[in-house]
Write an enzyme that holds these catalytic residues in place. Structure first.
Site, PDB file in Angstrom:
ATOM      1  N   CYS A  37       0.810  -1.224   0.000  1.00  0.00           N
ATOM      2  CA  CYS A  37       0.000   0.000   0.000  1.00  0.00           C
ATOM      3  C   CYS A  37       0.841   1.270   0.000  1.00  0.00           C
ATOM      4  O   CYS A  37       0.304   2.371  -0.090  1.00  0.00           O
ATOM      5  CB  CYS A  37      -0.950   0.007   1.193  1.00  0.00           C
ATOM      6  SG  CYS A  37      -0.130  -0.206   2.772  1.00  0.00           S
ATOM      7  N   ASP A  39       2.612   2.483   2.463  1.00  0.00           N
ATOM      8  CA  ASP A  39       2.689   3.139   3.776  1.00  0.00           C
ATOM      9  C   ASP A  39       4.113   3.048   4.335  1.00  0.00           C
ATOM     10  O   ASP A  39       4.795   2.061   4.117  1.00  0.00           O
ATOM     11  CB  ASP A  39       1.744   2.454   4.772  1.00  0.00           C
ATOM     12  CG  ASP A  39       0.287   2.772   4.497  1.00  0.00           C
ATOM     13  OD1 ASP A  39       0.024   3.533   3.546  1.00  0.00           O
ATOM     14  OD2 ASP A  39      -0.577   2.255   5.224  1.00  0.00           O
ATOM     15  N   CYS A  63      -2.687   4.973   6.076  1.00  0.00           N
ATOM     16  CA  CYS A  63      -4.125   5.079   6.305  1.00  0.00           C
ATOM     17  C   CYS A  63      -4.426   5.177   7.802  1.00  0.00           C
ATOM     18  O   CYS A  63      -3.532   5.034   8.638  1.00  0.00           O
ATOM     19  CB  CYS A  63      -4.827   3.868   5.713  1.00  0.00           C
ATOM     20  SG  CYS A  63      -4.417   2.350   6.577  1.00  0.00           S
ATOM     21  N   CYS A 106      -1.792  -3.622   8.348  1.00  0.00           N
ATOM     22  CA  CYS A 106      -1.398  -2.436   9.118  1.00  0.00           C
ATOM     23  C   CYS A 106      -0.864  -2.846  10.490  1.00  0.00           C
ATOM     24  O   CYS A 106       0.104  -2.269  10.985  1.00  0.00           O
ATOM     25  CB  CYS A 106      -2.583  -1.491   9.313  1.00  0.00           C
ATOM     26  SG  CYS A 106      -3.273  -0.877   7.773  1.00  0.00           S
TER      27      CYS A 106
END
Lengths: 136, 181
Positions: A37, A39, A63, A106
């Site tokens: 993603c 991140d 996010c 995450c």
């Protein structure tokens, strides 16, 4: 996607955002990224002489779930010994924040960040021990 | 990915796709599979055409996007060797991550200062790097999906880098919208 109240709470009011001096020998810096993603997460720990994490800071570009996961991680590891912090599993973060399956990565990122910060701290301790020996 | 998007469009699995030709194939297939052409057909034929049309559209979306195209090529080259790809993708090196973090920090500072100029300057830098990676992928996938095992981790890492750049540029678009509003 709907975020859980706990995620929103951490996202709007993140704990321990900031930086510690990464050149300090008692500070371990963990830097991780999620290619899936894009991140990026930095998590730092400051460990005292007793091996207890007395401070933790993070900075996450990602996010809401990634920010909440790292915020929660710093909250949890503060006051723990390095060994205790190392035992934290991403599944505990998932449970606490009620993360949906698509956001589990995450929590994995946050767990990796803790482990990476600890690894950096330990490396510094070994180096320090080595250099004191040389000094004798 | 279960289907090969290149095969769906009848083109070779390469990074340097002839876009005009691929678009033409997509258009022709879409026209041939259009529901209007299946008005008198049986329900199962209509369903099959619709499924195929969805597949063709998705294939075109993948093929036209450099990042998804590279990902698809990795998937095709992989053939049971996901570990080599994961190794390359997951082990983004600390220097790269540090640099990305600094770039993201600079971007959030520019956003906080509502400095659109600075935001665009950062975007130009990242965009140039993304193009550099695309050029490297184009070379790396010269022989299509038949890349050697040894090259897989490196290519996977390039694709990973491209994802970070893409994420950065998405963020730039969001900031531009916000500051322009």
């Amino acid at each position: 996607m709907a975020y859980s109240t706990k995620v929103i709470e951490h996202y709007e009011n993140p704990r321990n955002v900031g930086t510690l001096d990464k050149s300090d020998d008692s500070v371990g810096t963990g830097l991780v990224g999620a290619p899936a993603c894009g991140d990026v997460m930095r998590l730092q720990i400051k460990v005292n002489e007793q091996g207890v994490i007395e401070d933790a800071k993070f900075k996450t570009f990602g996010c809401g779930s990634a920010i909440a996961s790292s915020s929660l991680a710093t909250e949890w590891i503060k006051g723990k010994t390095v060994d205790e912090a190392e035992a934290i599993k991403n599944s505990q973060i998932v449970e606490e924040l009620n993360l949906p399956p698509v956001k589990i990565h995450c929590s994995v990122l946050a767990e990796d960040a803790i482990k990476s910060a600890i690894a950096d701290y330990r490396k510094k301790q070994v180096r320090r021990a080595g250099s004191t020996k040389h000094a004798k | 990915m279960s289907v090969d998007p290149f095969a769906t469009l009848g083109i070779g699995p390469v990074f340097d796709v002839d876009m005009a030709a691929a678009e033409k194939v997509h258009r022709e297939l879409s026209r041939a599979l259009h529901p209007d052409r299946y008005i008198g057909a049986s329900p199962s034929e209509r369903r099959a055409a619709l499924t195929k049309a969805v597949e063709v559209n998705e294939a075109w979306r993948i093929v036209r996007d450099p990042l998804r195209r590279a990902d698809a090529l990795l998937g095709l080259a992989d053939l049971g060797d996901a570990s080599a790809i994961e190794e390359g993708a997951l082990k983004a090196d600390p220097e790269f991550l540090m640099d990305m973090l600094e770039q993201r920090e600079a971007l959030s500072e520019a956003k906080a200062a509502r400095d659109l100029e600075a935001v665009r300057r950062l975007a130009v830098g990242i965009d140039a790097r993304a193009r550099g990676v695309e050029a490297a992928l184009s070379k790396g996938f010269e022989s299509g999906s038949a890349v050697s095992r040894a090259d897989l981790p490196g290519l996977a890492r390039k694709v990973g880098e491209l994802k970070f750049y893409r994420r950065f540029l998405d963020e730039v678009s969001a900031i531009e919208d916000e500051l322009a509003a």
